[in-house]
Write an enzyme that holds these catalytic residues in place. Structure first.
Site, PDB file in Angstrom:
ATOM      1  N   ASP A   1       0.812  -1.223   0.000  1.00  0.00           N
ATOM      2  CA  ASP A   1       0.000   0.000   0.000  1.00  0.00           C
ATOM      3  C   ASP A   1       0.843   1.270   0.000  1.00  0.00           C
ATOM      4  OD1 ASP A   1      -2.264  -1.657   0.248  1.00  0.00           O
ATOM      5  OD2 ASP A   1      -2.055  -1.686   2.421  1.00  0.00           O
TER       6      ASP A   1
ATOM      7  N   LYS B   1       2.124   2.121  -5.021  1.00  0.00           N
ATOM      8  CA  LYS B   1       2.839   1.595  -6.197  1.00  0.00           C
ATOM      9  C   LYS B   1       2.028   1.805  -7.474  1.00  0.00           C
ATOM     10  CE  LYS B   1       3.234  -2.555  -4.419  1.00  0.00           C
ATOM     11  NZ  LYS B   1       2.786  -2.273  -3.057  1.00  0.00           N
TER      12      LYS B   1
ATOM     13  N   HIS C   1      -4.343  -1.984  -6.606  1.00  0.00           N
ATOM     14  CA  HIS C   1      -3.711  -0.744  -7.015  1.00  0.00           C
ATOM     15  C   HIS C   1      -4.792   0.271  -7.359  1.00  0.00           C
ATOM     16  CE1 HIS C   1       0.383  -2.727  -8.134  1.00  0.00           C
ATOM     17  NE2 HIS C   1       0.141  -2.687  -6.851  1.00  0.00           N
TER      18      HIS C   1
ATOM     19  N   GLN D   1       2.264  -6.095  -3.042  1.00  0.00           N
ATOM     20  CA  GLN D   1       2.563  -6.131  -1.596  1.00  0.00           C
ATOM     21  C   GLN D   1       3.880  -5.393  -1.313  1.00  0.00           C
ATOM     22  OE1 GLN D   1       1.637  -9.609  -2.923  1.00  0.00           O
ATOM     23  NE2 GLN D   1      -0.355  -8.697  -2.739  1.00  0.00           N
TER      24      GLN D   1
HETATM   25  P1  IMP Z   1      -2.731 -12.635   2.107  1.00  0.00           P
HETATM   26  O1  IMP Z   1      -1.706 -12.151   1.130  1.00  0.00           O
HETATM   27  O2  IMP Z   1      -4.142 -12.346   1.700  1.00  0.00           O
HETATM   28  O3  IMP Z   1      -2.509 -14.065   2.492  1.00  0.00           O
HETATM   29  O4  IMP Z   1      -2.536 -11.788   3.477  1.00  0.00           O
HETATM   30  C1  IMP Z   1      -1.388 -11.910   4.287  1.00  0.00           C
HETATM   31  C2  IMP Z   1      -0.979 -10.570   4.874  1.00  0.00           C
HETATM   32  O5  IMP Z   1      -0.524  -9.716   3.831  1.00  0.00           O
HETATM   33  C3  IMP Z   1      -2.110  -9.801   5.560  1.00  0.00           C
HETATM   34  O6  IMP Z   1      -1.566  -9.060   6.638  1.00  0.00           O
HETATM   35  C4  IMP Z   1      -2.606  -8.843   4.485  1.00  0.00           C
HETATM   36  O7  IMP Z   1      -3.222  -7.713   5.035  1.00  0.00           O
HETATM   37  C5  IMP Z   1      -1.284  -8.503   3.826  1.00  0.00           C
HETATM   38  N1  IMP Z   1      -1.446  -8.100   2.427  1.00  0.00           N
HETATM   39  C6  IMP Z   1      -1.666  -8.904   1.365  1.00  0.00           C
HETATM   40  N2  IMP Z   1      -1.718  -8.187   0.234  1.00  0.00           N
HETATM   41  C7  IMP Z   1      -1.523  -6.908   0.578  1.00  0.00           C
HETATM   42  C8  IMP Z   1      -1.418  -5.695  -0.178  1.00  0.00           C
HETATM   43  O8  IMP Z   1      -1.512  -5.657  -1.407  1.00  0.00           O
HETATM   44  N3  IMP Z   1      -1.200  -4.566   0.558  1.00  0.00           N
HETATM   45  C9  IMP Z   1      -1.040  -4.588   1.890  1.00  0.00           C
HETATM   46  N4  IMP Z   1      -1.110  -5.688   2.629  1.00  0.00           N
HETATM   47  C10 IMP Z   1      -1.342  -6.846   1.980  1.00  0.00           C
END
Ligand code: IMP
Length: 427
Positions: free
Chosen positions: A14, A17, A42, A227
């Site tokens: 976040d 990007k 995004h 991410q």
């Molecule tokens: P998952 O990727 O859905 O398995 O989530 C695992 C962790 O990564 C959690 O804390 C989510 O909030 C975080 N997360 C996953 N994708 C993003 C993103 O694009 N931005 C910010 N946090 C993310």
């Protein structure tokens, strides 16, 4: 020289990007996603209109560019098709001539999403990862367990059905006996996903050779990370991480190219720190300054709508991001959000076990045991959202940027002072 660039999130995602990818896409020919899935979100603002993309590379908004989805991505067929529809409605061309998916890209199945949700529900309080619920972890697990469904399986539905049966064997034991939930049949899953797979078929391509041909043809490539570095499955704040390698070096494995393809690595970093989901966050502000930043910065997750946790800039984590990614340049976003704060704190080191350390502790959960050491810099009051050059920024804002550069020994080349493309300073 046509420099191939990688854009990575420097902290927990976040960082903004989407806007930076969108901007740099205008100078690239090919834009590639190489990891993550629809957990990314995004948010782009183009001519006042907000567009959120989860899977399709943000470069799609530039009509003459080619967008590729690499093997390292886990693609949700339903979300992909929804995005295609949304883009078509916005008159953005999304034909297979300019949008391509690797045969080897793993697909997120309905049982991955269910498993993700059930697991999170079953975990209590502090154990919860706070996933986005998009099935990311279970899909990557299946990939590693060698029972994953890949985009190329769309070409042979009989083979695909057998693979579904195989993948569901263990999962149904879990659904029935551990989660007390309904089992799924291969037939029912197939019926649900078949229409999406029909849509996906024409988009299949050999992404590795697309990249090679583009390079041979003198084209410039932009690799779009999702991410952030500290959500990396290996190097992040494990277990509060995502399930892919988010660091820049995963470009090669996740897109199908060699290391020498990469020329420049741009780390996107917000002017303060945010995090969604659980996990340690040393500089988190739980006071009114944190609330102020959260509100002024509209800090809500693009995928889940959750409020983002906010805190001061953390140079210790960023120092490690530079090390892990070989960041050559920073893009600093949302500097305008800091306007109006009397003073700004920047974490330059941690106190840990009575010592001062400059890189995060490496053992699990070590980050929850550190105490941030801050330097305080003066803030500025002027509205900077219309500033076009570095020299026109208030002295305090310039000092803030210079301080970051000095501490991390990496130049800040791009400064974003608002969501629009035009609200960008190139330094
Ligand atoms: P998952 O990727 O859905 O398995 O989530 C695992 C962790 O990564 C959690 O804390 C989510 O909030 C975080 N997360 C996953 N994708 C993003 C993103 O694009 N931005 C910010 N946090 C993310």
């Amino acid at each position: 020289m046509n420099k191939n660039q990688v854009i990575v999130g420097s902290l927990w995602g976040d960082e903004g990007k989407g806007k930076i990818v969108d901007l740099l896409s205008s100078q690239a020919d090919v834009i590639v996603r190489y990891q993550g899935g629809a957990n990314a979100g995004h948010t782009l603002v183009v001519q006042g209109k907000k567009i959120i993309l989860h899977l399709v590379p943000s470069g799609i908004l530039h009509k003459e560019k080619i967008c590729l989805i690499g093997n390292g991505v886990v693609l949700d067929p339903e979300t992909f098709c929804e995005e295609l529809e949304g883009l078509k409605k916005a008159n953005i061309p999304v034909g297979p001539d300019r949008l391509k998916i690797s045969y080897k890209t793993h697909l997120i199945m309905p049982y991955h999403k269910l498993l993700d949700k059930l697991r999170e529900e079953k975990k209590s309080g502090k154990e919860k990862i706070g996933t986005t619920g998009r099935g990311i972890g279970p899909a990557y697990e299946d990939k590693v367990a060698r029972v994953g469904i890949r985009a190329g399986d769309c070409l042979d539905f009989d083979h695909l059905k057998k693979k579904l049966e195989n993948a569901l064997k263990e999962k149904n034991v879990l659904f029935k006996n551990y989660f007390d939930s309904e089992p799924m049949s291969a037939e029912e899953v197939f019926e649900k996903i078949a229409p999406y797979l029909e849509t996906i078929k024409p988009y299949l391509a050999d992404i590795s050779s697309e990249i090679e041909n583009a390079i041979r043809g003198g084209k410039k490539i932009l690799f779009e990370g999702a991410q952030g570095t500290h959500l990396d499955i290996d190097h992040g704040t494990y277990p509060f991480v995502t399930s892919s390698n988010t660091v820049a070096s995963n470009v090669c494995a996740g897109a199908g190219c060699g290391i020498k393809v990469i020329d420049e690595i741009i780390g996107v970093v917000k002017s303060y720190t945010t995090r969604v989901g659980s996990g340690p966050f040393p500089t988190e502000l739980t006071d009114e300054i944190g609330d102020h930043i959260q509100q002024k910065g509209s800090e809500f997750g693009a995928t889940t709508g959750r409020k983002r946790r906010c805190g001061w800039l953390d140079l210790v984590l960023l120092r490690e991001s530079v090390r892990l990614n070989s960041i050559t340049k920073f893009a600093l976003t949302k500097l305008d959000v800091l306007s109006g704060l009397q003073e700004l704190k920047v974490c330059t080191a941690y106190r840990y076990n009575s010592e001062t350390i400059y890189y995060p502790p490496q053992h699990e959960n070590g980050l929850s045991l550190v105490e941030p050491i801050y330097e305080t810099l003066p803030g500025w009051t002027a509205d900077i959202s219309k500033v076009k050059t570095f020299s026109d920024l208030p002295k305090e804002a310039k000092d803030y940027i210079n301080f970051i550069e000095d501490q991390l020994n990496v130049p800040v080349g791009i400064i974003s002072v608002g969501p629009e493309r035009s609200q960008t300073i190139f330094k």
